[in-house]
Every structure is written in structure tokens, then in C-alpha cells.
Motif scaffolding. Structure first.
Motif, PDB file in Angstrom:
ATOM      1  N   GLU A   1      65.820 -16.586  36.419  1.00  0.00           N
ATOM      2  CA  GLU A   1      64.068 -17.318  36.516  1.00  0.00           C
ATOM      3  C   GLU A   1      63.943 -18.889  36.221  1.00  0.00           C
ATOM      4  O   GLU A   1      63.604 -19.366  36.815  1.00  0.00           O
TER       5      GLU A   1
ATOM      6  N   SER B   1      47.047  -5.829  36.372  1.00  0.00           N
ATOM      7  CA  SER B   1      48.136  -6.932  36.494  1.00  0.00           C
ATOM      8  C   SER B   1      49.045  -6.760  38.262  1.00  0.00           C
ATOM      9  O   SER B   1      49.082  -5.706  38.142  1.00  0.00           O
TER      10      SER B   1
ATOM     11  N   GLU C   1      53.546  -7.208  42.260  1.00  0.00           N
ATOM     12  CA  GLU C   1      54.139  -7.647  43.580  1.00  0.00           C
ATOM     13  C   GLU C   1      53.011  -8.336  45.197  1.00  0.00           C
ATOM     14  O   GLU C   1      52.020  -7.164  44.627  1.00  0.00           O
TER      15      GLU C   1
ATOM     16  N   ARG D   1      50.775 -18.646  42.875  1.00  0.00           N
ATOM     17  CA  ARG D   1      50.056 -19.343  42.425  1.00  0.00           C
ATOM     18  C   ARG D   1      49.383 -18.898  41.730  1.00  0.00           C
ATOM     19  O   ARG D   1      48.209 -17.554  42.180  1.00  0.00           O
ATOM     20  N   ALA D   2      49.044 -18.135  40.481  1.00  0.00           N
ATOM     21  CA  ALA D   2      48.079 -17.400  39.424  1.00  0.00           C
ATOM     22  C   ALA D   2      47.904 -17.612  37.887  1.00  0.00           C
ATOM     23  O   ALA D   2      48.015 -18.262  37.639  1.00  0.00           O
TER      24      ALA D   2
ATOM     25  N   GLN E   1      46.521 -15.750  35.416  1.00  0.00           N
ATOM     26  CA  GLN E   1      47.132 -15.375  34.821  1.00  0.00           C
ATOM     27  C   GLN E   1      47.929 -13.730  35.199  1.00  0.00           C
ATOM     28  O   GLN E   1      47.736 -14.001  36.161  1.00  0.00           O
ATOM     29  N   GLU E   2      48.484 -13.433  34.487  1.00  0.00           N
ATOM     30  CA  GLU E   2      49.913 -12.812  34.315  1.00  0.00           C
ATOM     31  C   GLU E   2      48.927 -11.631  34.685  1.00  0.00           C
ATOM     32  O   GLU E   2      49.063 -10.117  34.988  1.00  0.00           O
ATOM     33  N   SER E   3      46.960 -11.191  33.874  1.00  0.00           N
ATOM     34  CA  SER E   3      47.001  -9.817  33.647  1.00  0.00           C
ATOM     35  C   SER E   3      44.928 -10.477  33.687  1.00  0.00           C
ATOM     36  O   SER E   3      45.090 -11.382  32.693  1.00  0.00           O
ATOM     37  N   TRP E   4      44.517  -9.649  33.697  1.00  0.00           N
ATOM     38  CA  TRP E   4      43.436  -9.122  33.448  1.00  0.00           C
ATOM     39  C   TRP E   4      42.694  -7.910  32.528  1.00  0.00           C
ATOM     40  O   TRP E   4      42.674  -6.841  32.804  1.00  0.00           O
TER      41      TRP E   4
ATOM     42  N   ILE F   1      44.562 -15.567  41.885  1.00  0.00           N
ATOM     43  CA  ILE F   1      44.948 -15.456  43.205  1.00  0.00           C
ATOM     44  C   ILE F   1      45.475 -16.387  44.140  1.00  0.00           C
ATOM     45  O   ILE F   1      45.230 -16.213  45.167  1.00  0.00           O
TER      46      ILE F   1
ATOM     47  N   ARG G   1      49.249  -2.946  42.724  1.00  0.00           N
ATOM     48  CA  ARG G   1      49.267  -3.165  41.438  1.00  0.00           C
ATOM     49  C   ARG G   1      50.244  -2.710  40.144  1.00  0.00           C
ATOM     50  O   ARG G   1      50.463  -1.312  40.761  1.00  0.00           O
ATOM     51  N   ARG G   2      50.735  -3.203  39.203  1.00  0.00           N
ATOM     52  CA  ARG G   2      51.429  -2.921  38.238  1.00  0.00           C
ATOM     53  C   ARG G   2      50.713  -1.525  37.687  1.00  0.00           C
ATOM     54  O   ARG G   2      50.058  -1.143  37.278  1.00  0.00           O
TER      55      ARG G   2
END
Length: 307
Positions: free
Chosen positions: A155, A229, A232, A249-250, A252-255, A264, A288-289
Motif C-alpha cells: 500500500e 461499498s 473493485e 479517487r472516492a 469515502q469507502e462506503s455509503w 467516485i 459492489r462488495r
């Protein structure tokens, strides 16, 4: 520039997966280290309908003294196979459901678990260590620490590369509504709604110098209970499926449920249309996760973008 096009005629054809209504969950494997303290919280095991969850122990389990209360009609019979306990619900549980599972090991030690569910994931395998100081537990902790160190190194290397990337810098500005600080010009906007409650507004943009394309996805999660979330994103050539590089770029990681929204932003070089067979269209795919399928995908036509 046209600010809005009807869905059927838009450059951006946003397709939402019909299977998104299925309550599919992402399988995960994890490790649980138990505490000998009397007030220690009973660990939870998360299951999914018609999927087997495996609890793995260091010692064999006692088949006669391993049982789950109230399982009839909701689960297959709990099975002990050597050092493993198999749990399979007949259908999905709700997160508020809870069943007490007591696993008794060959040395007589009883280990309680709460069998329940959560919206996005279920346990494929749970490695259980009742004693934190055994050789197996210490080895497991060491393996996890080494794996985590490798992930952090990867990372950090990715962050270093992205820090000097023009495309990532542009994507960050677009995600933060700083369009005026970029060379991009809006081309088309399209709106679609997902049956599960996601509302997706997509804007396509282009710039001549540098010659690039951007896609900004404004996502609003209207689901009353489920978090959205992104697992990918992929940019591929239509037909061949060959992947193209891009920057993302986003905000946030989740909504969260109940209308939380965010952006996004994706930026890529217009030369992505020129590789090999020179495809006329690229497809931006969103996964979507928890679903394991494409939640939505966007077609980008080079001619209608003016490239």
C-alpha cells in the motif's frame, strides 16, 4: 454541450445488474482468539443460507456434546468432523436472529458461539484458538503479522506512485467538486436507479490538453438498511475485455443507508481507445462488495466523446 439526455439515448448507458436483488454475501476467512475471562463476550459466527461455515479447532470436537439450540427447521444438523464443526442454515438469517452453538472439545472444554448473520459477509471458515499461548495460536498471530506487513508495504508503494500521478491528482479534484481547477469539460450526464436503492448520476468529461477522459459517479444510497461499498472498478475494452489503466479517487469507502451520498471519480488517458484493435467503446465496471457481480457498468463511446 448537452446537460442531460434521456436514459435510452444517452452516451452513458448505465446498466444495473438484475441479480442485485439477491442477498448475496462475500465469503471471508478469519481467526478468533478466545479469552478465559468469565465476562468475555461470546464470539459471533456469521452464516449465509445454503452455505457451509467451517469452525476449525486445534483439538477434535466431541460429536455427542456439540449442539445448537433451536436449530430444527432452520439448519442442517451440526456436524463434527475431526477438528472441524460444520454449520449450514437452510436459508438466510436476519442480523437480529441468534442461535446458541456450544462446541465441546475432546478435552471436555465447552466453547459457546452465537450463530447469526450480517448483511455484506459471511464466514467461510473460522479458525478458533481457545488458548492464546499454544504453538498454533502463536504461529497464526505471526503469520497474520507478516501478511499485514506485506500488505502495508504494498500500500505504501502504491501511495508513493499515486502521489506523483497527474491522473490521480485530477481524479481527487473531481471527487471534491473542484471541476474549475481541472482542464475537463462536461459532455453528458445520465441518471439511473438500482432496484436495491442506489441512485447513480454519471457525468462524462473530456480535456484536450492533456488528452484525457473522466467519469464522475455521484452515488446516493437510498437503501433503508444496507451499506453500499465499492469492491473493485475496472476499465475494459468492449468485446475483448482487455483492461485499461486508470486513476480512481472516492470521497469515502462506503455509503451508509438512508440516503448517504458521495462521489467516485475516474480519469484515464484517451489513448486507452487506441490500443491494439482500437475499440470504439470502453466499459467502466463497478463491483459492489458482497454481491460478487457487476453492480453497474457504463459504456463510453469514443466518437460521441469527440475523440
Amino acid at each position: 454541450m448537452r446537460n442531460f439526455l434521456p436514459f435510452r439515448s444517452a452516451l452513458l448507458v448505465i446498466l444495473l445488474a438484475s441479480v442485485a436483488m439477491a442477498r448475496e454475501r462475500e465469503p471471508i476467512s478469519r481467526t478468533v482468539y478466545l479469552s478465559d475471562e468469565r465476562k468475555a463476550e461470546v464470539p459471533s459466527v456469521y452464516v449465509a443460507g445454503e452455505m457451509v461455515t467451517v469452525l476449525r479447532f486445534e483439538k477434535p470436537c466431541d460429536r455427542e456434546r456439540t449442539k445448537m439450540l433451536g436449530w430444527e427447521g432452520r439448519f442442517e444438523p451440526v456436524e463434527c468432523v475431526g477438528k472441524k464443526v460444520l454449520v449450514e442454515p437452510l436459508k438466510d438469517l436476519n442480523p437480529e436472529d441468534g442461535f446458541l452453538l456450544v462446541v465441546t472439545l475432546s478435552d471436555g472444554k465447552e466453547l459457546p458461539f452465537t450463530v447469526t448473520a450480517r448483511n455484506e459477509q459471511f464466514d467461510h471458515q473460522v479458525n478458533v484458538f481457545p488458548d492464546n499461548e499454544t504453538k498454533g495460536a502463536l504461529k497464526s498471530r505471526l503469520t497474520y503479522a507478516e501478511s499485514r506487513e506485506r500488505v502495508l508495504e504494498e500500500e505504501n508503494e502504491r501511495f508513493r506512485k499515486e502521489a506523483s500521478s497527474i491522473d490521480h491528482a485530477l481524479a481527487a479534484l473531481l471527487a471534491r467538486d473542484a471541476l474549475k481547477m481541472t482542464p475537463f469539460v462536461k459532455q453528458y450526464v445520465s441518471l439511473a436507479k438500482n432496484p436495491r436503492g442506489a441512485e447513480i448520476l454519471v457525468t462524462a468529461l473530456t480535456s484536450k490538453k492533456p488528452n484525457k477522459v473522466a467519469v464522475v459517479i455521484n452515488l446516493k444510497n437510498n437503501s433503508p438498511s444496507e451499506t453500499w461499498s465499492l469492491m473493485e472498478a475496472r476499465l475494459v475494452a468492449e468485446g475483448s475485455g482487455e483492461q485499461r489503466p486508470f486513476a480512481l479517487r472516492a470521497t469515502q469507502e462506503s455509503w451508509g443507508p438512508g440516503g448517504e451520498s458521495g462521489k467516485i471519480a475516474v480519469v484515464f488517458d484517451a489513448s486507452a481507445f487506441d490500443l491494439k484493435d482500437g475499440p470504439d467503446r470502453l466499459v467502466l465496471e463497478l463491483f459492489r462488495r458482497g454481491s460478487g457481480v457487476r453492480e453497474a457498468w457504463v459504456f463510453l463511446d469514443r466518437h460521441m466523446l469527440g475523440l
